[in-house]
Design a protein around this motif. Structure first.
Motif, PDB file in Angstrom:
ATOM      1  N   LEU A   1       1.036   4.870  11.723  1.00 42.31           N
ATOM      2  CA  LEU A   1       1.094   5.684  12.878  1.00 42.31           C
ATOM      3  C   LEU A   1       1.960   6.937  12.515  1.00 42.31           C
ATOM      4  CD1 LEU A   1       0.578   5.743  16.157  1.00 42.31           C
ATOM      5  CD2 LEU A   1       2.794   4.662  16.565  1.00 42.31           C
ATOM      6  N   SER A   2       1.490   7.903  11.805  1.00 45.31           N
ATOM      7  CA  SER A   2       1.903   9.037  11.392  1.00 45.31           C
ATOM      8  C   SER A   2       1.866  10.197  12.602  1.00 45.31           C
ATOM      9  CB  SER A   2       1.204   9.723  10.354  1.00 45.31           C
ATOM     10  OG  SER A   2      -0.069  10.288  10.813  1.00 45.31           O
ATOM     11  N   LYS A   3       2.568  11.253  12.338  1.00 43.81           N
ATOM     12  CA  LYS A   3       2.577  12.302  13.487  1.00 43.81           C
ATOM     13  C   LYS A   3       1.130  12.702  13.599  1.00 43.81           C
ATOM     14  CE  LYS A   3       7.185  14.088  12.408  1.00 43.81           C
ATOM     15  NZ  LYS A   3       7.828  15.171  12.019  1.00 43.81           N
TER      16      LYS A   3
ATOM     17  N   VAL B   1       0.943  -1.291   0.020  1.00 43.47           N
ATOM     18  CA  VAL B   1       0.068  -0.113   0.053  1.00 43.47           C
ATOM     19  C   VAL B   1       0.713   1.185  -0.068  1.00 43.47           C
ATOM     20  CG1 VAL B   1      -1.576   1.330   1.320  1.00 43.47           C
ATOM     21  CG2 VAL B   1      -2.265  -1.321   1.134  1.00 43.47           C
ATOM     22  N   GLY B   2       0.360   2.376  -0.731  1.00 47.27           N
ATOM     23  CA  GLY B   2       1.174   3.575  -0.751  1.00 47.27           C
ATOM     24  C   GLY B   2       1.108   4.379   0.510  1.00 47.27           C
ATOM     25  N   ALA B   3       1.799   5.407   0.357  1.00 40.45           N
ATOM     26  CA  ALA B   3       2.044   6.239   1.527  1.00 40.45           C
ATOM     27  C   ALA B   3       0.626   7.040   1.956  1.00 40.45           C
ATOM     28  CB  ALA B   3       3.147   7.343   1.407  1.00 40.45           C
ATOM     29  N   GLY B   4       0.076   7.766   0.798  1.00 35.50           N
ATOM     30  CA  GLY B   4      -1.323   8.265   1.020  1.00 35.50           C
ATOM     31  C   GLY B   4      -2.285   7.441   1.735  1.00 35.50           C
ATOM     32  N   ARG B   5      -2.447   6.440   1.281  1.00 35.77           N
ATOM     33  CA  ARG B   5      -3.594   5.408   1.908  1.00 35.77           C
ATOM     34  C   ARG B   5      -3.156   5.142   3.362  1.00 35.77           C
ATOM     35  NH1 ARG B   5      -5.698  -0.428  -0.190  1.00 35.77           N
ATOM     36  NH2 ARG B   5      -6.357  -1.192   1.779  1.00 35.77           N
ATOM     37  N   ARG B   6      -1.851   4.748   3.674  1.00 40.41           N
ATOM     38  CA  ARG B   6      -1.330   4.449   4.822  1.00 40.41           C
ATOM     39  C   ARG B   6      -1.703   5.449   5.855  1.00 40.41           C
ATOM     40  NH1 ARG B   6       2.150   0.238   5.572  1.00 40.41           N
ATOM     41  NH2 ARG B   6       2.897  -0.872   3.561  1.00 40.41           N
ATOM     42  N   TYR B   7      -1.337   6.923   5.337  1.00 37.57           N
ATOM     43  CA  TYR B   7      -1.726   7.974   6.178  1.00 37.57           C
ATOM     44  C   TYR B   7      -3.226   8.360   6.362  1.00 37.57           C
ATOM     45  CZ  TYR B   7      -2.197  13.136   7.597  1.00 37.57           C
ATOM     46  OH  TYR B   7      -2.332  14.184   8.143  1.00 37.57           O
ATOM     47  N   ARG B   8      -3.923   8.139   5.245  1.00 33.36           N
ATOM     48  CA  ARG B   8      -5.166   8.302   5.634  1.00 33.36           C
ATOM     49  C   ARG B   8      -6.046   7.161   6.616  1.00 33.36           C
ATOM     50  NH1 ARG B   8      -4.750   9.123   0.111  1.00 33.36           N
ATOM     51  NH2 ARG B   8      -5.734   7.339  -0.424  1.00 33.36           N
ATOM     52  N   SER B   9      -5.734   5.966   6.491  1.00 32.99           N
ATOM     53  CA  SER B   9      -6.032   5.079   7.279  1.00 32.99           C
ATOM     54  C   SER B   9      -5.674   5.143   8.638  1.00 32.99           C
ATOM     55  CB  SER B   9      -5.620   3.701   6.571  1.00 32.99           C
ATOM     56  OG  SER B   9      -6.191   3.287   5.266  1.00 32.99           O
TER      57      SER B   9
ATOM     58  N   VAL C   1      -4.841   7.811  10.201  1.00 29.44           N
ATOM     59  CA  VAL C   1      -5.758   8.860  10.997  1.00 29.44           C
ATOM     60  C   VAL C   1      -7.168   8.455  11.106  1.00 29.44           C
ATOM     61  CG1 VAL C   1      -6.566  11.345  10.470  1.00 29.44           C
ATOM     62  CG2 VAL C   1      -4.320  10.813   9.875  1.00 29.44           C
ATOM     63  N   VAL C   2      -7.701   7.733  10.362  1.00 33.70           N
ATOM     64  CA  VAL C   2      -9.064   7.074  10.548  1.00 33.70           C
ATOM     65  C   VAL C   2      -9.164   6.342  11.765  1.00 33.70           C
ATOM     66  CG1 VAL C   2     -11.123   5.988   9.696  1.00 33.70           C
ATOM     67  CG2 VAL C   2     -10.003   7.567   8.371  1.00 33.70           C
ATOM     68  N   ILE C   3      -8.172   5.439  11.998  1.00 31.95           N
ATOM     69  CA  ILE C   3      -8.065   4.431  12.734  1.00 31.95           C
ATOM     70  C   ILE C   3      -7.886   5.246  14.312  1.00 31.95           C
ATOM     71  CG2 ILE C   3      -6.666   2.640  13.852  1.00 31.95           C
ATOM     72  CD1 ILE C   3      -6.105   1.901  10.807  1.00 31.95           C
ATOM     73  N   ALA C   4      -7.041   6.418  14.199  1.00 31.60           N
ATOM     74  CA  ALA C   4      -6.764   6.894  15.341  1.00 31.60           C
ATOM     75  C   ALA C   4      -7.927   7.842  15.792  1.00 31.60           C
ATOM     76  CB  ALA C   4      -5.691   8.220  15.191  1.00 31.60           C
ATOM     77  N   VAL C   5      -8.634   8.266  14.972  1.00 32.60           N
ATOM     78  CA  VAL C   5     -10.095   8.958  15.388  1.00 32.60           C
ATOM     79  C   VAL C   5     -10.988   7.831  15.791  1.00 32.60           C
ATOM     80  CG1 VAL C   5     -12.174  10.164  14.550  1.00 32.60           C
ATOM     81  CG2 VAL C   5      -9.871  10.853  13.734  1.00 32.60           C
ATOM     82  N   ALA C   6     -10.832   6.815  15.407  1.00 26.36           N
ATOM     83  CA  ALA C   6     -12.095   5.796  15.753  1.00 26.36           C
ATOM     84  C   ALA C   6     -11.694   5.246  17.382  1.00 26.36           C
ATOM     85  CB  ALA C   6     -11.867   4.522  14.958  1.00 26.36           C
TER      86      ALA C   6
END
Length: 297
Positions: free
Chosen positions: A283-285, A213-221, A223-228
């Protein structure tokens, strides 16, 4: 062989099915539902109470401490029921119209059956402790409804992992707590044993979905997981538990929120989870900043 190959995933599912066949519990018979509650025993280890270590805790009577912990564990169980209902919907959607002959499909259904029993078990435990009626706030309920109907792939399985990992660390202490109600110790043991399989399954599903998976999807996913995760953890202990123990809710909320002991316990329960999310590129910033809001990191 790659750890994310379909063959490896099938092998993991087969081993989990074998484990489920040899080590599963029926809460209806494993838990002594007729045993009277010992008035001297806590609902959870005092160290896991949101107020442990605060000035307010020192002022409370022993009876208030016991009452508070029983309502806190009931609130956590109630949040567990809420998320287990979300979890079941996500897994069903993920497995809908998939090949029926795979071990992955059969274990997914086994997990759903486990979660149904767990929810019934937690429901009966809350009733037994006379601490019913704890629900997430309305906004969280509606957010959960959306998440249950839309989350897919790594987002759905990481959401499952987040909820189960945090509770797993707590319950491993509760099941060994000699000053904890046998009701809570037994239900915790059942949940820990069976959820260990669910967490292994979720980790493997995440590895497979994140492979290549690319960096963009890793970042978006991520963040969504962290919000959940933020929503789940924020709702674990309902503010009404403090009034149930005869405490001033406003003061109790303030002391719990700033309690360094509670923050440390939460961070300790999330260490392995954060390591896995980091290894998976989730686990992005930005995600870390969201986790910090609820003291998960």
């Amino acid at each position: 062989m790659s750890r994310v190959s379909p063959e490896y995933g099938e092998d993991v599912a087969r081993r989990l099915l074998a484990s489920a066949a040899t080590l599963s519990y029926d809460p209806a018979t494993e838990v002594d539902w007729d045993e009277p509650l010992d008035p001297s025993l806590y609902g959870l280890n005092p160290e896991w109470s949101t107020l442990y270590g605060t000035a307010l805790w020192d002022e409370m009577s022993e009876e208030q401490r016991i009452t508070l912990t029983r309502h806190e564990v009931s609130s956590i169980m109630s949040t567990g029921i809420w998320f287990e209902m979300i979890l079941q919907q996500m897994v069903l959607r993920d497995q809908y119209a998939k090949e029926h002959s795979t071990a992955e499909f059969r274990f997914a259904l086994t997990e759903i059956a486990d979660e149904c029993r767990h929810s019934i078990m937690f429901s009966r435990a809350c009733e037994k402790m006379d601490a019913n009626g704890y629900f997430p706030n309305r906004l969280s309920v509606e957010a959960g409804r959306i998440f249950a109907g839309t989350a897919t792939g790594e987002i759905s399985y990481a959401g499952i992992l987040v909820a189960e990992e945090v509770l797993d660390v707590m319950q491993r202490d509760w099941m060994r707590g000699e000053n904890v109600l046998p009701l809570v110790r037994t239900t915790s043991k059942i949940h820990v044993v069976e959820e260990s399989r669910h967490m292994k399954f979720a980790r493997q599903e995440i590895r497979e979905r994140m492979d290549g998976v690319g960096a963009g999807r890793r970042y978006r996913s991520g963040v969504v997981i962290a919000v959940a995760a933020n929503i789940i953890v924020s709702n674990m202990v309902n503010k009404r538990v403090y009034a149930a123990a005869g405490l001033d809710t406003k003061r109790a909320l303030a002391e719990a929120k700033s309690n360094p002991h509670r923050k440390a316990m939460m961070r300790s329960s999330c260490v392995h989870l954060m390591e896995f999310l980091s290894e998976s590129g989730l686990l992005s910033k930005t995600a870390m900043a969201i986790y910090k809001r609820v003291d998960m990191i």
